[in-house]
Design a protein around this motif. Sequence first.
Motif, PDB file in Angstrom:
ATOM      1  N   ASP A 122      -5.938  13.591 -10.117  1.00 56.78           N
ATOM      2  CA  ASP A 122      -7.087  13.264  -9.409  1.00 56.78           C
ATOM      3  C   ASP A 122      -8.220  12.641 -10.211  1.00 56.78           C
ATOM      4  N   LYS A 152       0.750  -1.174  -0.158  1.00 54.86           N
ATOM      5  CA  LYS A 152      -0.111  -0.142   0.063  1.00 54.86           C
ATOM      6  C   LYS A 152       0.979   1.199   0.048  1.00 54.86           C
ATOM      7  N   VAL A 157      -3.134   1.146 -12.110  1.00 58.85           N
ATOM      8  CA  VAL A 157      -2.200   2.235 -11.599  1.00 58.85           C
ATOM      9  C   VAL A 157      -1.014   2.101 -12.301  1.00 58.85           C
ATOM     10  N   LEU A 161      -0.480  10.105 -11.036  1.00 59.22           N
ATOM     11  CA  LEU A 161      -1.852   9.968 -11.512  1.00 59.22           C
ATOM     12  C   LEU A 161      -2.377  11.260 -11.194  1.00 59.22           C
ATOM     13  N   TYR A 211      -7.404  -2.259  -9.194  1.00 57.28           N
ATOM     14  CA  TYR A 211      -6.911  -0.634  -9.040  1.00 57.28           C
ATOM     15  C   TYR A 211      -5.615  -0.484  -9.187  1.00 57.28           C
ATOM     16  N   THR A 267     -11.986   4.398  -9.775  1.00 62.48           N
ATOM     17  CA  THR A 267     -12.884   4.395  -8.938  1.00 62.48           C
ATOM     18  C   THR A 267     -14.156   3.869  -9.458  1.00 62.48           C
ATOM     19  N   LEU A 295       1.565   1.778  -3.593  1.00 63.81           N
ATOM     20  CA  LEU A 295       0.586   2.150  -4.204  1.00 63.81           C
ATOM     21  C   LEU A 295       0.270   3.549  -3.916  1.00 63.81           C
ATOM     22  N   LYS A 296       0.341   4.142  -2.864  1.00 64.82           N
ATOM     23  CA  LYS A 296       0.118   5.559  -2.559  1.00 64.82           C
ATOM     24  C   LYS A 296       1.284   6.404  -3.391  1.00 64.82           C
ATOM     25  N   GLU A 320       0.372   6.588  -7.045  1.00 64.82           N
ATOM     26  CA  GLU A 320      -0.606   7.558  -7.208  1.00 64.82           C
ATOM     27  C   GLU A 320      -0.354   8.866  -7.400  1.00 64.82           C
ATOM     28  N   ARG A 334      -8.007  10.965 -13.100  1.00 60.92           N
ATOM     29  CA  ARG A 334      -7.754   9.560 -13.323  1.00 60.92           C
ATOM     30  C   ARG A 334      -7.969   8.606 -12.081  1.00 60.92           C
ATOM     31  N   LYS A 335      -7.762   8.889 -11.171  1.00 68.08           N
ATOM     32  CA  LYS A 335      -7.996   7.971  -9.983  1.00 68.08           C
ATOM     33  C   LYS A 335      -9.342   7.900  -9.729  1.00 68.08           C
TER      34      LYS A 335
END
Length: 226
Positions: free
Chosen positions: A16, A4, A204, A14, A200, A23, A7-8, A11, A18-19
């Motif tokens: 906002d 995680k 990413v 990317l 997800y 979702t 992942l953070k 991110e 795109r994220k």
Amino acid sequence: MIDKDLLKYLEGYLTDKRKETFTNVLSQRTRHFTVVLEDIYQAHNASAVVRTCDIFGVQDLHAIENKYTNKVSRHVAKGSQKWLNIKRYQEDANNTVECLDHLKNSGYQIIATTPHNNSCLLQDFDITKKSAFVFGVEAEGVSDYVIQNADGFLKIPMVGFTESLNISVAAAIILQDVTTKLRNSNIEWQLSEKEKEVLYFNWVKKTIKNVDKIEEHYYQNKKNER
């Protein structure tokens, strides 16, 4: 197991928007239905079905390659192949057996799309069961093995002189119908939170250029910090 912290970190590459798109799309993904392509040799047909699966939220596609290699045309698929889980069966002499066994063990009923005498009309199809829709090779249709081992048959009502539809058109009509009914039902059709999390993370990584080098750099920095 997803890192995680990684992942953070990723991110950060990317936007906002795109994220948020990831979702929103994940909230509409399903594994209640899946699609099987048996020996589809025309790339534009296979690619159009891939694109259709993405559009209607079907996450998994199974490609049986007994005689022909299932190729995806980027021009037709429009990049949709990046977002799907495509499992290829190409190791054995009869990959159809392996595919159907895998799906049945995963809780799917096998539905052969064919103008079989006992075929259920699309409008009467029961969407409550997990179903794998099998589309066969152009002109010839699904194999005898699929016919013999299917749990049911499905056909699209036709009133013209022509007795069949192009495979990509048939897939689009069927998936649009069954997924619309699914989303209007009380069936639990959405992915689990764990499944969403895994997809997800994969999406990413697929979005970021040179992600392997970035990931390597991230772990090297963590190692140096110790």
